[in-house]
Design an enzyme around this catalytic site. Structure first.
Site, short mmCIF file in Angstrom:
data_model
loop_
_atom_site.label_atom_id
_atom_site.label_comp_id
_atom_site.label_asym_id
_atom_site.label_seq_id
_atom_site.Cartn_x
_atom_site.Cartn_y
_atom_site.Cartn_z
N LYS A 135 43.86 34.17 115.79
CA LYS A 135 42.43 34.48 115.78
C LYS A 135 42.15 35.94 116.22
O LYS A 135 43.03 36.61 116.78
CB LYS A 135 41.69 33.50 116.69
CG LYS A 135 41.70 32.05 116.18
CD LYS A 135 40.86 31.15 117.10
CE LYS A 135 40.77 29.72 116.58
NZ LYS A 135 39.93 28.87 117.45
N TYR A 159 35.24 26.09 108.45
CA TYR A 159 34.91 25.24 109.60
C TYR A 159 33.82 24.21 109.28
O TYR A 159 33.15 23.72 110.18
CB TYR A 159 34.48 26.11 110.78
CG TYR A 159 35.61 26.60 111.66
CD1 TYR A 159 36.59 25.74 112.17
CD2 TYR A 159 35.69 27.94 112.03
CE1 TYR A 159 37.60 26.20 113.01
CE2 TYR A 159 36.71 28.41 112.87
CZ TYR A 159 37.66 27.52 113.36
OH TYR A 159 38.66 27.97 114.20
N ASN A 211 40.46 31.30 121.91
CA ASN A 211 41.67 30.57 122.30
C ASN A 211 42.87 30.90 121.43
O ASN A 211 43.83 30.15 121.34
CB ASN A 211 41.39 29.07 122.37
CG ASN A 211 40.90 28.50 121.06
OD1 ASN A 211 40.92 29.17 120.04
ND2 ASN A 211 40.48 27.24 121.08
N HIS A 243 44.50 28.84 115.73
CA HIS A 243 44.02 27.62 115.07
C HIS A 243 45.22 26.90 114.50
O HIS A 243 46.18 27.53 114.05
CB HIS A 243 43.07 27.97 113.91
CG HIS A 243 42.82 26.80 112.99
ND1 HIS A 243 41.85 25.86 113.26
CD2 HIS A 243 43.46 26.38 111.86
CE1 HIS A 243 41.89 24.93 112.30
NE2 HIS A 243 42.86 25.23 111.45
N GLU A 302 43.47 23.31 104.11
CA GLU A 302 43.43 24.64 104.75
C GLU A 302 44.45 25.60 104.13
O GLU A 302 44.17 26.79 103.97
CB GLU A 302 43.64 24.49 106.26
CG GLU A 302 42.47 23.77 106.93
CD GLU A 302 42.66 23.56 108.43
OE1 GLU A 302 43.72 23.92 108.97
OE2 GLU A 302 41.73 23.03 109.06
P1 IDP Z 1 40.97 22.90 117.93
O1 IDP Z 1 40.92 24.37 117.54
O2 IDP Z 1 41.79 22.69 119.17
O3 IDP Z 1 41.39 22.01 116.79
P2 IDP Z 1 38.26 21.95 117.46
O4 IDP Z 1 37.62 20.85 118.21
O5 IDP Z 1 38.70 21.69 116.04
O6 IDP Z 1 39.50 22.49 118.34
O7 IDP Z 1 37.25 23.16 117.47
C1 IDP Z 1 37.45 24.31 116.65
C2 IDP Z 1 37.23 25.53 117.49
O8 IDP Z 1 35.88 25.58 117.91
C3 IDP Z 1 38.05 25.56 118.78
O9 IDP Z 1 39.33 26.13 118.62
C4 IDP Z 1 37.19 26.39 119.69
O10 IDP Z 1 37.45 27.78 119.53
C5 IDP Z 1 35.78 26.10 119.21
N1 IDP Z 1 35.14 25.11 120.09
C6 IDP Z 1 35.44 23.80 120.19
N2 IDP Z 1 34.65 23.18 121.09
C7 IDP Z 1 33.83 24.14 121.56
C8 IDP Z 1 32.76 24.12 122.52
O11 IDP Z 1 32.42 23.09 123.13
N3 IDP Z 1 32.15 25.32 122.74
C9 IDP Z 1 32.50 26.47 122.09
N4 IDP Z 1 33.48 26.52 121.19
C10 IDP Z 1 34.14 25.37 120.92
MG MG Z 2 40.43 21.64 114.96
#
Ligand code: IDP
Ligand code: MG
Length: 136
Positions: free
Chosen positions: A12, A52, A115, A118, A129
């Site tokens: 990212k 997304y 983070n 992905h 994807e």
């Molecule tokens: P993942 O990346 O671990 O699969 P997902 O639930 O698919 O997590 O969410 C996609 C991305 O959205 C996450 O990597 C994170 O950057 C962001 N995200 C998820 N939950 C939150 C939240 O509660 N607040 C802000 N960003 C979030």
């Molecule tokens: Mg995800």
């Protein structure tokens, strides 16, 4: 029985910006992943919205799409036995502070939104994807 899978990984913007591309690629290859294809690109807001789409009802959707389109990213097809789960394990929890020692998000993640990586969450989504970024 062999279960060689392909999954989609993204480095990212926060990690590309900090020049972590090679270190993160090294974590994948050191953990037995083969980087089958990779390219550095920047996507538009509307492409991020498509990518997304599963999150479109979430309160963080708009910020998430702005963020993913905010700078260069590295998209990769990773291959390994059980690649989808293995990549999820190597990435660690979505929230870097909850991620286990030795995971990419623990090591490099800044916050829940920044983070660093992905990874596809299922075989079905991995196919969608991979096709999204690498249409042949
Ligand atoms: P993942 O990346 O671990 O699969 P997902 O639930 O698919 O997590 O969410 C996609 C991305 O959205 C996450 O990597 C994170 O950057 C962001 N995200 C998820 N939950 C939150 C939240 O509660 N607040 C802000 N960003 C979030
Ligand atoms: Mg995800």
């Amino acid at each position: 029985m062999s279960n060689l899978e392909k999954t989609l990984s993204i480095i990212k913007p926060d990690a590309v910006e900090r020049n972590l591309e090679n270190e993160i690629k090294g974590m994948f290859t050191n953990n037995g992943f083969n980087i089958v294809k990779n390219k550095k690109i920047q996507i538009s807001k509307s492409e991020a919205e498509q990518f997304y789409k599963v999150h479109e009802t979430k309160p963080f959707y708009n910020d998430l799409c702005n963020y993913l389109s905010s700078g260069p990213i590295v998209v990769m097809i990773l291959e390994k036995e059980n690649a989808i789960q293995e990549n999820r394990d190597l990435m660690g929890s979505t929230k870097p502070e909850d991620a286990a020692e030795g995971t990419i998000r623990k090591k490099y993640g800044i916050s829940i939104d920044k983070n660093s990586v992905h990874g596809s969450d299922s075989l079905e989504n991995a196919k969608i994807e991979i096709n999204f970024f690498f249409k042949d």
